[in-house]
Design a protein around this motif. Sequence first.
Motif, PDB file in Angstrom:
ATOM      1  N   TRP A 169      31.337  29.024  48.011  1.00 15.71           N
ATOM      2  CA  TRP A 169      30.951  29.960  49.405  1.00 15.71           C
ATOM      3  C   TRP A 169      32.099  28.482  50.188  1.00 15.71           C
ATOM      4  CZ3 TRP A 169      29.299  34.438  49.412  1.00 15.71           C
ATOM      5  CH2 TRP A 169      28.682  34.615  47.781  1.00 15.71           C
ATOM      6  N   LYS A 170      32.764  27.966  50.532  1.00 14.64           N
ATOM      7  CA  LYS A 170      33.145  27.506  51.135  1.00 14.64           C
ATOM      8  C   LYS A 170      34.357  27.233  50.778  1.00 14.64           C
ATOM      9  CE  LYS A 170      29.363  24.922  53.285  1.00 14.64           C
ATOM     10  NZ  LYS A 170      29.555  23.028  53.734  1.00 14.64           N
ATOM     11  N   GLY A 218      20.290  33.160  42.824  1.00 11.42           N
ATOM     12  CA  GLY A 218      20.683  33.580  44.396  1.00 11.42           C
ATOM     13  C   GLY A 218      21.421  33.094  44.877  1.00 11.42           C
ATOM     14  N   GLY A 219      21.390  31.745  44.702  1.00  7.72           N
ATOM     15  CA  GLY A 219      22.745  30.951  44.753  1.00  7.72           C
ATOM     16  C   GLY A 219      24.130  31.614  44.859  1.00  7.72           C
ATOM     17  N   ALA A 220      24.142  32.501  43.446  1.00  7.55           N
ATOM     18  CA  ALA A 220      25.391  33.091  43.326  1.00  7.55           C
ATOM     19  C   ALA A 220      26.105  34.594  44.660  1.00  7.55           C
ATOM     20  CB  ALA A 220      25.139  33.448  41.685  1.00  7.55           C
ATOM     21  N   PHE A 221      24.758  34.854  44.777  1.00 12.64           N
ATOM     22  CA  PHE A 221      25.260  36.262  45.512  1.00 12.64           C
ATOM     23  C   PHE A 221      24.605  36.156  47.220  1.00 12.64           C
ATOM     24  CE2 PHE A 221      25.114  37.227  40.903  1.00 12.64           C
ATOM     25  CZ  PHE A 221      25.360  38.478  40.640  1.00 12.64           C
ATOM     26  N   VAL A 262      19.609  31.200  50.832  1.00 14.69           N
ATOM     27  CA  VAL A 262      19.291  31.569  49.845  1.00 14.69           C
ATOM     28  C   VAL A 262      18.596  31.407  48.597  1.00 14.69           C
ATOM     29  CG1 VAL A 262      20.230  30.111  47.229  1.00 14.69           C
ATOM     30  CG2 VAL A 262      21.503  30.591  48.908  1.00 14.69           C
ATOM     31  N   LEU A 263      17.061  30.566  49.570  1.00 10.68           N
ATOM     32  CA  LEU A 263      15.680  30.180  48.806  1.00 10.68           C
ATOM     33  C   LEU A 263      14.700  31.636  48.826  1.00 10.68           C
ATOM     34  CD1 LEU A 263      15.690  26.262  48.320  1.00 10.68           C
ATOM     35  CD2 LEU A 263      15.588  27.984  46.549  1.00 10.68           C
ATOM     36  N   VAL A 264      15.206  32.194  50.891  1.00  9.75           N
ATOM     37  CA  VAL A 264      14.303  32.217  51.340  1.00  9.75           C
ATOM     38  C   VAL A 264      14.915  34.124  50.909  1.00  9.75           C
ATOM     39  CG1 VAL A 264      14.023  33.490  53.533  1.00  9.75           C
ATOM     40  CG2 VAL A 264      14.207  31.159  53.450  1.00  9.75           C
ATOM     41  N   LYS A 265      16.222  34.178  50.903  1.00  8.01           N
ATOM     42  CA  LYS A 265      16.795  35.421  49.807  1.00  8.01           C
ATOM     43  C   LYS A 265      16.163  35.826  49.003  1.00  8.01           C
ATOM     44  CE  LYS A 265      20.204  35.840  53.672  1.00  8.01           C
ATOM     45  NZ  LYS A 265      21.729  36.301  53.643  1.00  8.01           N
ATOM     46  N   THR A 266      16.120  34.527  47.888  1.00 11.44           N
ATOM     47  CA  THR A 266      16.316  35.244  46.935  1.00 11.44           C
ATOM     48  C   THR A 266      14.532  35.140  46.802  1.00 11.44           C
ATOM     49  OG1 THR A 266      17.451  33.503  46.039  1.00 11.44           O
ATOM     50  CG2 THR A 266      16.232  34.000  44.367  1.00 11.44           C
ATOM     51  N   ALA A 267      14.117  34.184  47.247  1.00 10.56           N
ATOM     52  CA  ALA A 267      12.128  34.639  47.387  1.00 10.56           C
ATOM     53  C   ALA A 267      11.663  36.113  46.890  1.00 10.56           C
ATOM     54  CB  ALA A 267      11.855  33.002  47.968  1.00 10.56           C
ATOM     55  N   ARG A 278      35.147  35.432  40.314  1.00 11.20           N
ATOM     56  CA  ARG A 278      35.630  34.275  42.031  1.00 11.20           C
ATOM     57  C   ARG A 278      37.123  33.028  41.462  1.00 11.20           C
ATOM     58  NH1 ARG A 278      33.159  35.265  46.610  1.00 11.20           N
ATOM     59  NH2 ARG A 278      33.197  33.088  47.868  1.00 11.20           N
ATOM     60  N   THR A 279      36.910  32.817  40.555  1.00  6.35           N
ATOM     61  CA  THR A 279      37.977  32.063  39.676  1.00  6.35           C
ATOM     62  C   THR A 279      38.837  32.847  39.752  1.00  6.35           C
ATOM     63  OG1 THR A 279      36.356  30.301  39.082  1.00  6.35           O
ATOM     64  CG2 THR A 279      38.978  30.347  37.574  1.00  6.35           C
ATOM     65  N   VAL A 280      38.902  33.876  39.293  1.00  3.70           N
ATOM     66  CA  VAL A 280      39.726  34.814  38.889  1.00  3.70           C
ATOM     67  C   VAL A 280      40.576  35.344  40.147  1.00  3.70           C
ATOM     68  CG1 VAL A 280      40.641  36.896  38.699  1.00  3.70           C
ATOM     69  CG2 VAL A 280      39.626  35.461  37.127  1.00  3.70           C
ATOM     70  N   ASP A 281      39.713  35.677  41.404  1.00  8.43           N
ATOM     71  CA  ASP A 281      39.547  36.683  42.531  1.00  8.43           C
ATOM     72  C   ASP A 281      40.302  35.332  43.794  1.00  8.43           C
ATOM     73  OD1 ASP A 281      37.719  39.062  42.285  1.00  8.43           O
ATOM     74  OD2 ASP A 281      39.726  38.705  41.289  1.00  8.43           O
ATOM     75  N   GLY A 282      40.135  34.173  43.631  1.00  7.61           N
ATOM     76  CA  GLY A 282      39.652  33.272  44.816  1.00  7.61           C
ATOM     77  C   GLY A 282      38.952  32.888  45.818  1.00  7.61           C
ATOM     78  N   TYR A 283      39.486  32.607  46.502  1.00  3.33           N
ATOM     79  CA  TYR A 283      38.493  32.541  48.153  1.00  3.33           C
ATOM     80  C   TYR A 283      38.646  33.869  48.511  1.00  3.33           C
ATOM     81  CZ  TYR A 283      36.354  31.521  52.333  1.00  3.33           C
ATOM     82  OH  TYR A 283      35.527  30.919  53.310  1.00  3.33           O
ATOM     83  N   LYS A 284      37.213  34.586  48.735  1.00  2.00           N
ATOM     84  CA  LYS A 284      37.726  35.867  49.971  1.00  2.00           C
ATOM     85  C   LYS A 284      36.089  35.708  50.523  1.00  2.00           C
ATOM     86  CE  LYS A 284      39.875  39.074  46.513  1.00  2.00           C
ATOM     87  NZ  LYS A 284      38.918  39.979  45.677  1.00  2.00           N
TER      88      LYS A 284
END
Length: 239
Positions: free
Chosen positions: A73-74, A158-161, A166-171, A232-238
């Motif tokens: 994400w960074k 959740g951390g992948a999306f 992360v935890l709030v949205k996943t919960a 993400r590895t294929v597409d690179g950083y977006k």
Amino acid sequence: MKQFEFKRFALVLWRELSTAWRMLAAYAILSVLLLIFSEMNMRLTITLRENSFYTVTVAGAIVLASRVLSNIWKRRSCIATFSLPAASVETFAARYLLWLVLPLWFAINMLVLREWLELSSWNSESDIYYPFKLTDFWYGWGPTIQFVIIAAHLAMLGGAFFNRLVLVKTAAVAAGAVVVFSMCYSIYLKHIIDTTGVASAPTITLKSILWILVVVAVIVGVALSYRRFSRRTVDGYKR
């Protein structure tokens, strides 16, 4: 580099450990200190001391699991990760091992250690054992471990999306899934009662359902998280 190579994996694991060890060590030290605190004879109620240990130990493993894919994400960490001379499966496996499997293994062992300490304690005046059981904290050994495994893999997913909170949205998503699951389970029980005419025990018990959820959480969590990571590895950083 699509094939898994153990030598490269070991190098990636060591590289990831050099950045993760501080958080992992802080979690382990805090859990151990709370374990010692729960065993000390203090005025604070035993329930407060025990629950503090269990909550931090379990919640800490879940929080760390949410960081398995925090490196996508960074921009800087993303480029540093994907520029490594390693296959995506090796990098993902290293982070999965460090951020999820290791804390999960530690948490389960700490729970076992806490149980063993209570089983070995006794009242010197009456010579009566007062074992503490996980049923006093939650619903017993099986459901507690199952809950931690499921929650850890959901946190990783959740951390992948989700980038933030992360935890709030996943919960929130998990709560919605629980509501849907509860409704389906209630309909299933009602169907049994309507069919048999009595409130007999369901053929699929809640214990069986929990184990099914564990298997599904692990398989789906790992598969979707890796797919997200490899794309993400294929597409690179977006952004």
